[in-house]
Design an enzyme around this catalytic site. Sequence first.
Site, PDB file in Angstrom:
ATOM      1  CB  SER A 600      -0.150  48.419  20.846  1.00  0.00           C
ATOM      2  OG  SER A 600      -0.318  47.808  19.605  1.00  0.00           O
ATOM      3  NE  ARG A 601      -6.525  45.259  24.692  1.00  0.00           N
ATOM      4  CZ  ARG A 601      -7.326  46.288  24.499  1.00  0.00           C
ATOM      5  NH1 ARG A 601      -7.800  46.537  23.297  1.00  0.00           N
ATOM      6  NH2 ARG A 601      -7.662  47.071  25.487  1.00  0.00           N
ATOM      7  CB  VAL A 602      -2.748  43.124  17.237  1.00  0.00           C
ATOM      8  CG1 VAL A 602      -3.920  42.369  17.807  1.00  0.00           C
ATOM      9  CG2 VAL A 602      -3.186  44.448  16.671  1.00  0.00           C
TER      10      VAL A 602
END
Length: 736
Positions: A600-602
Amino acid sequence: MEIQYVIINFIILLTILVLVGRKTVKRIFGDRLEKINKELDEAEEIEKMEMPVFEPYTEEIVDDIVNEDIVKAQEAVEEKINSIKAFGEREHSEIHRTMIENARKELFSVMKENVINLFSYEKYAKEIKSLDGQVLDAILSQITLTSGDMAYLKHHDVLYVTLTSAFPLEKELVDKVDEATKKLLETVDGKTSLWVLEDSSLIGGLKFRIGDTVYDGTVSEELYQFEKSMNHAPIMDDDTVGRLIQEFTEKAEEFRPQIHKYQLGRVMTVSDGICWMDGLADIMYGEVVEFECGERGMVLDIQQNRIGCVIFGEFEHIEAGSRVRRVGRIASVPVGECLLGRVVDALGNPIDAMGYLPYKERRPIEFKAPAILDRAPVNSPMHTGIKAIDALVPIGKGQRELIIGDRQTGKTAIAVDTIINQKGKDTICIYVAIGQKETLVAEIREKLESKGAMEYTIIIAVPASSSAALQYIAPFSGSAMAEHFMYEGKDVLIVFDDLSKHAVAYRELSLLLHRPSGREAYPGDIFYLHSRLLERAAHLSDDLGGGSITALPIIETLAGDISAYIPTNVISITDGQIFLDSELFNEGQRPAINVGLSVSRVGGAAQNPVMKKVSSSLRTRLAQYRELAEFMQFGSDVDDATKATLDSGKRLTEALKQGRFVPIPDELQTILIFAVSEGYAKSVDVQDMERFEKELYNFFKTEKESLAVKVKNARKLDETLRDELDRALAEFLARF
Ligand code: ATP
Ligand code: MG
């Protein structure tokens, strides 16, 4: 001698012939004569009879007749409604729907007849005819040349103009039209060719067509507009029926010219749900068109000499050569609170037998995504209630997180659990089922209902059996509904289940529209299509109300191949993915999240700080464990350090298992992961982990509630909090 006999015989024969022949001739002519005489007598008698004189109706008589018609209509409609009511409010949806649909149609046809009758009374007919001049003036004051007309004039030297009226027109009026159109074309150096037609089906008024544009001031158009407005009127209570009838008659009695302007085209060919048309000179991409049979479609292709559109419903009744009308707006769906708890189709029509949808607003299905400056960073969590996700791939509000995996790996289950977990969290959920089985959607709805989640959820169901066109627009419709709430400052979660089927539907449409195909036969703009869709998920800045749309698109892979065209596309568009592994699923590790490939990048920025701290080392520990475990399948001699890693890994994996429909509050998840990773479960048997988890939750829910709340609200995991947790866990273990 012989000759004498011969002559006598001849004379006898002749006499017989003459006698018989005369009789026959006399009989034939006698019959005729008698008949003619009889007819003459009859005619004479009729002439002598007194002819009845038709007196013109007095106004009272007309009113009486009209009123009688209305009473009859009202009775017919009421009967219909009672039969619907008797059928029960929430019976089998399909039958129920058709009944309502039929009742509406019937109501309308009764009304229409009523109006037509009304206009056939001399009083009204005269009145309406006397308005012709006014209608024409109104039309002529409005006519302009559209850019489509100009383009047409470039290639042709005449522009066709038709004037159609219900009654014969006076020459004066026709001349007026001729003059006006000539004047209009003077500036562009074109000629017109005027046709004057008469059509009693218009009932009254005038219709003027120049090029593809129609200026319609007829009674039949008025009726059509009314019919359209009635399609959305509820029919379930008598009050509204009474009102409708009244409205209708008033409209008919007070008919005054009102000019409706629209553009017409013609169907060239229809096949496989795709229709090619000409005309419609000024049409826009994405605009809705309406066919003569009432079916609608959406324009998806504009070429120089033809326009391609997809048909939403059945295309069997659309004939080549029939008329198509521009509706004048981009495809749109109803939006607003009234949709909550409902199941609708891709166009926003209810399909759940809960009756009429009392919407106040519509929204175009395509809409510009918020600009960068309109967005705020993702900063508040969107809890899924699933331990493995909230700990390892946390999702934030406004994020787009892909759920990807083979078939039957629990993709839908994750989405549904996430919706259930939003209960009481002030988040609106939209589940868009594209190309799913109808039974599956019904099951999901039932589950959500039983968990009390339907009250904040909208389901858009476009089953595999519906047309590719509807499957194609479904996610856009869902986004439109979501945007409405987002711009009101609310938080929305939208699930697209699944975009692989959406891509297939779009491929089908594109191939039917003869567009060139690219990789895996998908059209080149499939990437643009999906990015346009997912770009609409956002967390708005506070200036715009701070609302958000969190999107969970789902993609199905084949044999775990995430490097296929559609999966790579969507992976690159989203802010992370949850990868589900069929091997893990079959081993019993459910949810079958592959920790190594999921990211999950953010969302990390939005994660609860305590959870963030506690789970920071989780990913590496799990990866280590997986590697070691695989390696250890071949050997048995283990040193102490390896054994410790294996033991803790085993318990961690066990702790991350979770059944369906049991979302766990964030603070309890945090405490569990803290306990396991800090080694409090060291002495617990692996088989006992489930009991350990359950009792731990109970302990914190009943006896250490305040501590749980502290964990929930803590800004960071400081020494005091850690001490408190250690003490509580020691107390728990002593009892376990
Ligand atoms: P499809 O490819 O058919 O859409 P899917 O990937 O969406 O499948 P689901 O329908 O969610 O998968 O789940 C498949 C099966 O696995 C279902 O029978 C479901 O009950 C079961 N399942 C999913 N998640 C879990 C879980 N956490 N615990 C137990 N069973 C589960
Ligand atoms: Mg599924």
